[in-house]
Design an enzyme around this catalytic site. Structure first.
Site, short mmCIF file in Angstrom:
data_model
loop_
_atom_site.label_atom_id
_atom_site.label_comp_id
_atom_site.label_asym_id
_atom_site.label_seq_id
_atom_site.Cartn_x
_atom_site.Cartn_y
_atom_site.Cartn_z
N ASP A 499 1.67 8.54 -11.79
CA ASP A 499 1.26 8.09 -10.46
C ASP A 499 0.40 6.85 -10.67
O ASP A 499 -0.71 6.94 -11.20
CB ASP A 499 0.46 9.21 -9.78
N ILE A 500 0.94 5.70 -10.27
CA ILE A 500 0.25 4.45 -10.61
C ILE A 500 -1.02 4.22 -9.81
O ILE A 500 -1.75 3.27 -10.08
CB ILE A 500 1.18 3.21 -10.47
N TYR A 592 1.02 -1.22 6.23
CA TYR A 592 1.82 -1.73 5.11
C TYR A 592 1.55 -3.22 4.92
O TYR A 592 1.35 -3.71 3.82
CB TYR A 592 3.30 -1.47 5.42
N GLY A 593 1.51 -3.94 6.05
CA GLY A 593 1.37 -5.40 5.99
C GLY A 593 0.02 -5.86 5.47
O GLY A 593 -0.06 -6.85 4.73
N LYS A 596 -0.12 -5.69 1.72
CA LYS A 596 0.88 -6.63 1.19
C LYS A 596 0.39 -8.07 1.36
O LYS A 596 0.63 -8.92 0.50
CB LYS A 596 2.21 -6.44 1.90
N ILE A 625 16.00 -3.92 3.03
CA ILE A 625 16.82 -3.49 1.90
C ILE A 625 16.90 -1.97 1.96
O ILE A 625 15.87 -1.30 2.09
CB ILE A 625 16.16 -3.87 0.55
#
Ligand SMILES: [Zn+2]
Length: 694
Positions: A499-500, A592-593, A596, A625
């Site tokens: 788990d990173i 999320y944004g 990011k 994607i």
């Protein structure tokens, strides 16, 4: 490839009547084909034991009668062809050569290697077959139907003893005869035939400083002799083995993962200088630090042993004559001391070339003078090669050599061939002819670590980088998916399940990648996950969690990778998977944004700060994607919200075509090979003017 201690090993005779009968039955009715099937069967039995043969270091043959096109009987030698491994050989790997023309060659006084190969090829039954072994004439000149040749670990210990004749008499009486050392080829084949004809009662031959031959009337007899002879040598060695000199107690030194990147960078400098290409790839390192290797490298006079040479001549092509010796003092003294040791190796190697090449009047070309094996006192050894496969082969042979030395030294001494003979093997004309032929894939030797490596984009990237020659190390949270992704990728890659977002995960992943390949060249920081919800209603804990994965993990991996890249001192790359969301907010995707967008800024900040280290930092902005982030249900939901169907939704871009994971992977490999690009983000979304970067 795991080898066992020579003196403690016992070679099991694996002949099985039923298996042999099955092989013959499968070959059909032709008696010649049935004999060849048995030849394949025992070749595999031998080839599957790395203590008998390793990396092409052995060969086998059978003599048969066949009918030619005109119905005439001809004698044929089937002998191992180049490019085949005995462990999984098949009938086409033992090309047939007309035997009588080969035997006529013996009347000549000399024959160049090139002409020998030419004669072997022109007498092939199948003109498209691989080149028969360089030891073909030796097999031809012996009268026995079946002939087997190994470089078994115990025989290499025996073959390099200073008083070989006495040892051989003691073990075998007159059942084995010695052939003096001669480089494989026409001369050795002739000498071996003469030794055999003077001692026609023998069951086999020992080639001094080289290996073992056994022969017989049947496949079984020859194989039985290989196993029995090798066990007799094992027993003899075991009786001579004293206790290991205990290792001196030493303070804890550095760990291999601290040494390997520095070593990799220094060897990379040597390779780049040899190619006159500052952007040349670096080598891959294969660490062997099992207890036996560490004990050996902690308890011996390494300065003396490291200057003895190779256990058998063909090792030199993969290991060079001597390893690079890194003593405890050097290992504890940091980069400058390591650089000094590499420089000494380099000067020494060039001097060896300069002393020996003039014998050939300028006909020899210096190979890359870098070390192919490093002995790290008390720590382990590293095989060094242009690819993971080459590094692994060098490490296998280096490990075998330690065993040969251990046994040989206990039984009287390890005295291999000297400098001139080693040079002749290393600069053998047929090997020299291969230099500069074929261009390796552009990312050969580059190590790429990919987070989220088992996801759709991660897997597509792994395949794209591997296709360009890179060694890939995948990191993913899902162990089962990771195993599946690695299996799909094929051999010579690696991975770690973790788990990173856990503290210390990035450092752990990098350490494991370094232990696997010696370092890292490209970090592809790809892992991410989206959470939806409007900002006003979003639980702050959810936002923080998103930051852990979508920003802090990127930062932690970039920091850990930078540490290794700086230790290597030869630049490097960091690639981020950003998102359209970093620049063009989508409703309910704030959680999320935001991280990011921070990662997008991190990319630019790192490009600025790491430029002086030669570390390029780039990223890909992808959108829509199909992946773990964007599943079928979710796509259907989004499509409905926009009043369209899923396919139209996925193709809702300027080009009107769906963007797939492979298109994202292509952008990453393009950035990876754009040597003078940094701080750049490539958009892969099929065209979206609202999200275009300014
Ligand atoms: Zn050989």
């Amino acid at each position: 490839m795991k080898t066992t201690k020579a003196g403690s090993m016992k070679f099991e005779n694996q002949w099985d009547d039923a298996a042999a009968a099955h092989c013959m039955a499968q070959a059909g009715d032709d008696p010649a084909d049935r004999q060849l099937a048995l030849r394949v069967y025992t070749s595999r039995l031998i080839g599957q034991n790395p203590d008998l043969v390793m990396h092409g270091g052995g060969n086998t043959s059978v003599k048969l009668t066949r009918r030619d096109l005109y119905g005439n009987e001809v004698r044929v030698l089937h002998v191992k062809g180049s490019g085949w491994d005995l462990g999984d050989i098949e009938a086409p790997g033992l090309p047939g050569v007309l035997l009588d023309p080969l035997l006529e060659l013996r009347a000549l006084d000399a024959l160049s290697d090139e002409e020998m190969v030419n004669q072997q090829r022109r007498n092939l039954l199948d003109s498209s077959a691989p080149n028969p072994s360089v030891e073909t004439l030796l097999h031809a000149n012996l009268p026995h139907v079946f002939v087997d040749h190994t470089h078994a670990t115990p025989f290499l210990a025996l073959a390099n003893l200073p008083d070989l004749d006495a040892a051989l008499r003691e073990i075998f009486g007159d059942r084995l005869a010695v052939v003096p050392y001669i480089l494989p080829g026409f001369g050795l084949a002739k000498a071996a035939a003469e030794v055999f004809e003077t001692n026609p009662q023998v069951e086999g031959l020992l080639l001094k400083n080289h290996g073992h031959f056994a022969f017989g009337a049947t496949a079984r007899e020859s194989y039985d002799r290989i196993i029995a002879h090798t066990n007799e040598v094992c027993d003899w060695l075991a009786r001579r083995r004293g206790p290991l000199k205990p290792a001196a107690a030493v303070a804890r030194g550095p760990e291999p993962q601290e040494i390997l990147p520095v070593l990799r960078g220094l060897v990379g400098d040597v390779m780049a200088a040899h190619q006159s290409n500052p952007d040349a790839a670096m080598p891959v390192l294969d660490l062997r630090d099992g207890a036996e290797v560490r004990d050996f490298l902690a308890s011996r006079d390494l300065a003396d042993l490291s200057r003895r040479g190779v256990a058998t001549p063909d090792h030199v092509l993969r290991t060079k004559r001597f390893p690079l010796l890194l003593t405890r003092d050097v290992l504890a003294s940091g980069r400058a001391a390591l650089a000094g040791a590499v420089e000494t190796f380099l000067q020494d190697y060039r001097a060896y070339f300069d002393r020996n090449a003039p014998r050939f009047g300028g006909a020899k070309t210096l190979v890359s003078p870098h070390p192919c094996v490093a002995w790290m006192e008390g720590l382990g050894l590293a095989g060094i090669g242009a690819t993971a496969k080459a590094a692994s082969a060098a490490a296998d042979l280096a490990e075998q050599t330690l065993e040969v030395m251990r046994e040989g030294e206990a039984a009287g001494g390890f005295r291999p061939i000297g400098e001139a003979d080693t040079f002749d093997a290393e600069y053998w004309s047929l090997e020299q002819a291969k230099l500069g032929k074929g261009v390796p894939p552009v990312l050969t030797g580059r190590v790429v670590l990919i987070t989220g490596g088992a996801g759709a984009i991660g897997r597509a990237c792994a395949a794209a980088f591997a296709a360009q020659g890179a060694q890939v190390f995948l990191v993913d949270r899902e162990a089962a998916a990771l195993d599946e992704a690695l299996a799909a990728l094929g051999p010579w890659h690696g991975g770690a399940a973790m788990d990173i977002t856990e503290p210390g995960a990035a450092a752990e992943a990098l350490a494991r990648c370094v232990r696997r390949f010696g370092g890292i060249d490209i970090l592809l920081s790809n892992a991410g996950a989206a959470t939806s919800g409007d900002m006003a209603g979003l639980d702050e804990a959810v936002l923080r969690q998103s930051f852990e994965l979508n920003f802090f993990a990127h930062n932690a991996f970039a920091r850990a990778a930078t540490g290794v890249m700086r230790a290597q001192g030869r630049g490097g790359q960091i690639l981020f998977n950003i998102s359209k969301q970093a620049v063009n907010p989508g409703r309910n995707f704030g959680a999320y944004g935001l991280p990011k967008a921070a990662t997008f800024f991190l990319l630019r900040q790192l490009a600025l700060e790491l430029g002086p280290d030669g570390i390029r930092v780039n990223g890909v902005n992808a959108d829509r994607i199909r992946s773990g982030l964007l599943t079928g249900d979710f796509i259907a939901e989004r499509a409905e919200a926009r009043g369209t169907d899923p396919d139209s939704y996925m193709a809702g871009n300027l080009l009107g075509r769906e963007v797939e994971a492979r298109h994202v992977a292509k952008a990453f490999t393009d950035l990876a090979t754009s040597e003078r690009t940094t701080g750049h983000v490539m958009t892969v979304d099929g065209g979206n003017i609202e999200a275009a970067l300014r």
